[in-house]
Design a protein around this motif. Structure first.
Motif, PDB file in Angstrom:
ATOM      1  N   TRP A  42       0.867  -1.180   0.000  1.00  0.00           N
ATOM      2  CA  TRP A  42       0.000   0.000   0.000  1.00  0.00           C
ATOM      3  C   TRP A  42       0.898   1.223   0.000  1.00  0.00           C
ATOM      4  O   TRP A  42       1.911   1.259   0.711  1.00  0.00           O
ATOM      5  N   TRP A  43       0.554   2.225  -0.815  1.00  0.00           N
ATOM      6  CA  TRP A  43       1.368   3.438  -0.844  1.00  0.00           C
ATOM      7  C   TRP A  43       0.596   4.646  -0.343  1.00  0.00           C
ATOM      8  O   TRP A  43      -0.544   4.907  -0.759  1.00  0.00           O
ATOM      9  N   SER A  44       1.222   5.355   0.585  1.00  0.00           N
ATOM     10  CA  SER A  44       0.821   6.710   0.964  1.00  0.00           C
ATOM     11  C   SER A  44       2.099   7.407   1.407  1.00  0.00           C
ATOM     12  O   SER A  44       3.164   6.784   1.454  1.00  0.00           O
ATOM     13  N   ARG A  45       2.008   8.666   1.761  1.00  0.00           N
ATOM     14  CA  ARG A  45       3.210   9.362   2.204  1.00  0.00           C
ATOM     15  C   ARG A  45       3.592   8.983   3.622  1.00  0.00           C
ATOM     16  O   ARG A  45       4.627   9.423   4.117  1.00  0.00           O
ATOM     17  N   ASN A  46       2.788   8.127   4.252  1.00  0.00           N
ATOM     18  CA  ASN A  46       3.101   7.759   5.629  1.00  0.00           C
ATOM     19  C   ASN A  46       2.558   6.381   5.972  1.00  0.00           C
ATOM     20  O   ASN A  46       1.753   6.226   6.891  1.00  0.00           O
ATOM     21  N   GLY A  47       2.985   5.362   5.246  1.00  0.00           N
ATOM     22  CA  GLY A  47       2.657   4.000   5.631  1.00  0.00           C
ATOM     23  C   GLY A  47       1.346   3.476   5.086  1.00  0.00           C
ATOM     24  O   GLY A  47       0.848   3.907   4.036  1.00  0.00           O
TER      25      GLY A  47
ATOM     26  N   GLU B 154      -4.023   2.715   7.708  1.00  0.00           N
ATOM     27  CA  GLU B 154      -4.342   3.274   9.025  1.00  0.00           C
ATOM     28  C   GLU B 154      -3.561   4.549   9.317  1.00  0.00           C
ATOM     29  O   GLU B 154      -4.006   5.389  10.111  1.00  0.00           O
ATOM     30  N   THR B 155      -2.395   4.733   8.691  1.00  0.00           N
ATOM     31  CA  THR B 155      -1.571   5.927   8.949  1.00  0.00           C
ATOM     32  C   THR B 155      -1.513   6.879   7.751  1.00  0.00           C
ATOM     33  O   THR B 155      -0.753   7.842   7.765  1.00  0.00           O
ATOM     34  N   THR B 156      -2.294   6.615   6.727  1.00  0.00           N
ATOM     35  CA  THR B 156      -2.329   7.508   5.563  1.00  0.00           C
ATOM     36  C   THR B 156      -2.826   8.885   5.984  1.00  0.00           C
ATOM     37  O   THR B 156      -3.868   8.996   6.647  1.00  0.00           O
ATOM     38  N   PRO B 157      -2.111   9.962   5.626  1.00  0.00           N
ATOM     39  CA  PRO B 157      -2.540  11.306   6.006  1.00  0.00           C
ATOM     40  C   PRO B 157      -3.899  11.677   5.408  1.00  0.00           C
ATOM     41  O   PRO B 157      -4.225  11.285   4.283  1.00  0.00           O
ATOM     42  N   ILE B 158      -4.681  12.424   6.171  1.00  0.00           N
ATOM     43  CA  ILE B 158      -5.982  12.894   5.710  1.00  0.00           C
ATOM     44  C   ILE B 158      -5.794  13.776   4.470  1.00  0.00           C
ATOM     45  O   ILE B 158      -4.930  14.644   4.422  1.00  0.00           O
ATOM     46  N   GLY B 159      -6.610  13.522   3.447  1.00  0.00           N
ATOM     47  CA  GLY B 159      -6.579  14.336   2.239  1.00  0.00           C
ATOM     48  C   GLY B 159      -5.616  13.868   1.186  1.00  0.00           C
ATOM     49  O   GLY B 159      -5.616  14.390   0.063  1.00  0.00           O
ATOM     50  N   ASP B 160      -4.770  12.891   1.510  1.00  0.00           N
ATOM     51  CA  ASP B 160      -3.758  12.449   0.566  1.00  0.00           C
ATOM     52  C   ASP B 160      -4.299  11.436  -0.440  1.00  0.00           C
ATOM     53  O   ASP B 160      -5.117  10.576  -0.076  1.00  0.00           O
ATOM     54  N   PRO B 161      -3.800  11.491  -1.687  1.00  0.00           N
ATOM     55  CA  PRO B 161      -4.063  10.391  -2.609  1.00  0.00           C
ATOM     56  C   PRO B 161      -3.245   9.189  -2.180  1.00  0.00           C
ATOM     57  O   PRO B 161      -2.158   9.338  -1.612  1.00  0.00           O
TER      58      PRO B 161
END
Length: 600
Positions: A184-189, A192-199
């Motif tokens: 899973w990719w987000s700017r922070n893990g 469960e830890t994906t930043p609010i508003g992020d793609p």
């Protein structure tokens, strides 16, 4: 196929698929206070993945220079490096999985020529608690591609790395589902830890199987995400399909985007086939330089290979960092350049078994020069700045050679006075003489003593916290406001930039600035402290221009036109990547100082 040929084939391949090829961004991010280095191919692309329109369109590809300081301690095995090139391609709301996955399979099997029997892939297992389904779409595409090559590709649900080591691989399995920690990719893990508003979204990683025996110290069974060395991750396809809402829910984006990154060196290692990335051709001349100087070969002793690999990686990273005007120092990015060089010098000394080098700065300059020659066509600025790079890297080696001798004397003095070495002594040797923990530990072991590492780590943690606190208090880049006084100071920074280049040399480049109504701060690259005479000369040049009260004006020029006119500035690479035209400011009738950024 050489690594240089591989890079070009990748760029040509995606150009044929309608992508615009952009240059690599610098290793030091432009005005990004959240990180010291560009650590991934997607990092310069974040604004566009967040929705900003890219001036070059919706299909972009590049080979991005990357440096990951957090991987320094990982270097020494068959695949980890701190510096690497990330081959990247992006779809910004254009194509999606049905194009990306077949393109990568085509590139790896048809263009690079990898055996598809040795390719394994992973997909996202899903997150039912967030109503995110298993990525069966990606798995189905992979299955069809393998089937077209006559390969059975069963799927298997793994989940965690621990589960993979307990379960292993069953016959016929080639596509493996892992959880959000791996796929899973987000700017922070993970989700469960994906930043609010992020793609964000699931990803599908590609692995090469070297077929080497499994080492059970990494778990009972092998699987694609095992660290034993049998499998090497080559690249990752990220499918940005979601955005996280304030309530912790994920909504589907109107148009999905693709963020792909593959390690140039890792694909080259797969093509080379030995399982040892440091046998890829780009390391050949540098490795031969080390062998000649230390008097032993890379293949001679298996226990020497980690030291060889560390030197090969660290000097390459230092060469590219210095090329981007990051000089060895005790703080910020410069601290890591110093650490890379000093660790290399110490290991070269160990490899030589006491054999003296002919010159004080022989090892680092010889290895750095080998890299400059290898990369000169892909990165011509390395050749242009060869003397500057070798001077900076050689000076640091010479300085540490003296420090190393003094540190050894201090080490012996401690033993003579105390009869033992404690953790605080180890930290003081590190802080005062640049001795890494490993060197102190090794020397103590030779005297039959085990040093308490917990004390060293506690002192080191205090040191890091003090450094971090200092970093947080550092200036933020740019103007604090747009008042008349701040604008004047901003103009003065450009005059200062030009004056420094006149007095110190054209190697001087702006590394940052901060301007308020009370003062200006200007950070620049230079390998040594300025003399009083040099400071007075710079002040005289700037004051003379201020007293002339020259007019300030700007023109809209392309980056190429600006460079022909003699423009200098911090943002040349960024603007060359992001747009066709920039504002070029001039003081007086000639282009004396310029910037890709407005004065106010």
């Amino acid at each position: 196929m050489t690594a240089n040929e591989l890079r070009q084939k990748y760029l040509d391949f995606f150009k044929s698929k309608g992508h615009v090829i952009i240059p690599s961004a610098p290793l030091v991010p432009d005005n990004d206070p959240t990180t010291l280095f560009t650590g991934s191919g997607m990092q310069p692309m974040v604004p566009f993945l967040l929705g900003e329109a890219h001036p070059k369109g919706t299909r972009i590809a590049d080979s991005q220079k990357c440096f990951r300081a957090q991987d320094i301690e990982e270097v020494g095995d068959n695949r980890h490096t701190t510096f690497f090139e990330m081959l990247g391609n992006w779809s910004l709301g254009d194509y999606f999985k049905t194009e990306q996955i077949p393109w990568m399979f085509e590139f790896l099997t048809n263009i690079v020529g990898l055996d598809p029997q040795k390719i394994y892939v992973t997909c996202f297992i899903g997150a039912p608690e967030y109503q995110i389904p298993k990525d069966t779409e990606a798995a189905d595409i992979w299955q069809k591609l393998f089937a077209a090559k006559g390969i059975k590709a069963d799927t298997a649900e793994i989940g965690s790395e621990q589960a993979g080591s307990e379960r292993g691989i069953k016959p016929g399995e080639r596509i493996f589902y892992y959880d959000g920690k791996k796929n899973w990719w987000s700017r922070n893990g993970g989700p469960e830890t994906t930043p609010i508003g992020d793609p964000c979204g699931p990803d599908s990683e590609m692995f090469f199987d070297f077929g080497t025996p499994h080492d059970t110290k990494y778990g009972e069974h092998c699987h694609p995400n095992c660290d034993c060395g049998r499998f090497m991750e080559m690249g990752n396809n990220v499918f940005m399909a979601y955005r996280k809402e304030a309530q912790g829910k994920f909504i589907s984006l109107p148009k999905g985007s693709i963020d792909h990154g593959s390690g140039l060196e890792r694909i080259a290692a797969a093509e080379e086939g030995s399982g040892d990335m440091f046998r890829v051709d780009l390391f050949d001349d540098a490795r031969k330089a080390i062998e000649q100087l230390v008097g032993t070969s890379y293949e001679e002793n298996e226990t020497d290979k980690p030291a060889f690999r560390i030197i090969l990686d660290h000097i390459r990273a230092a060469t590219f960092l210095i090329n981007d005007d990051v000089l060895p120092s005790n703080k910020d990015q410069g601290y890591f350049v110093r650490r890379l060089i000093r660790r290399s010098v110490r290991l070269a000394k160990r490899l030589s078994r006491g054999r003296a080098f002919v010159g004080q700065a022989e090892i680092t300059c010889a290895v750095a020069d080998a890299y400059i020659m290898y990369y000169q066509n892909a990165y011509p600025e390395l050749k242009e700045k060869r003397d500057f790079i070798l001077s900076a890297i050689g000076a640091e080696e010479t300085k540490f050679q003296k420090t190393l001798d003094n540190g050894l004397k201090e080490f012996e003095k401690i033993y003579q006075s105390k009869g033992a070495l404690d953790g605080l002594d180890a930290f003081n040797l590190y802080q005062s003489y640049g001795f890494p923990w490993e060197l102190t530990e090794e020397m103590a072991r030779e005297k039959g003593q085990v040093v308490d590492k917990t004390v060293f780590e506690a002192e080191f943690k205090k040191h890091q916290e003090l450094s971090r606190a200092g970093s947080e208090k550092k200036f933020a880049g740019g103007l604090a406001d747009t008042s008349e006084q701040s604008t004047k100071y901003h103009t003065a920074t450009h005059l200062l930039h030009q004056a420094l280049r006149q007095v110190l040399g054209e190697h001087v480049h702006q590394m940052g600035s901060n301007i308020t109504q009370e003062r200006l701060r200007f950070d620049f690259s230079h390998g040594e402290k300025m003399t009083d005479e040099q400071i007075k000369a710079v002040e005289a040049i700037v004051n003379e221009q201020i007293q002339k009260d020259l007019p300030v004006h700007f023109e809209m020029l392309t980056v190429e036109e600006a460079k022909k006119r003699g423009a200098i500035g911090l943002f040349e690479d960024k603007y060359a990547t992001l747009g066709d035209k920039i504002k070029v400011y001039s003081v007086g009738d000639d282009v004396a100082t310029t910037s890709g950024r407005p004065f106010s």
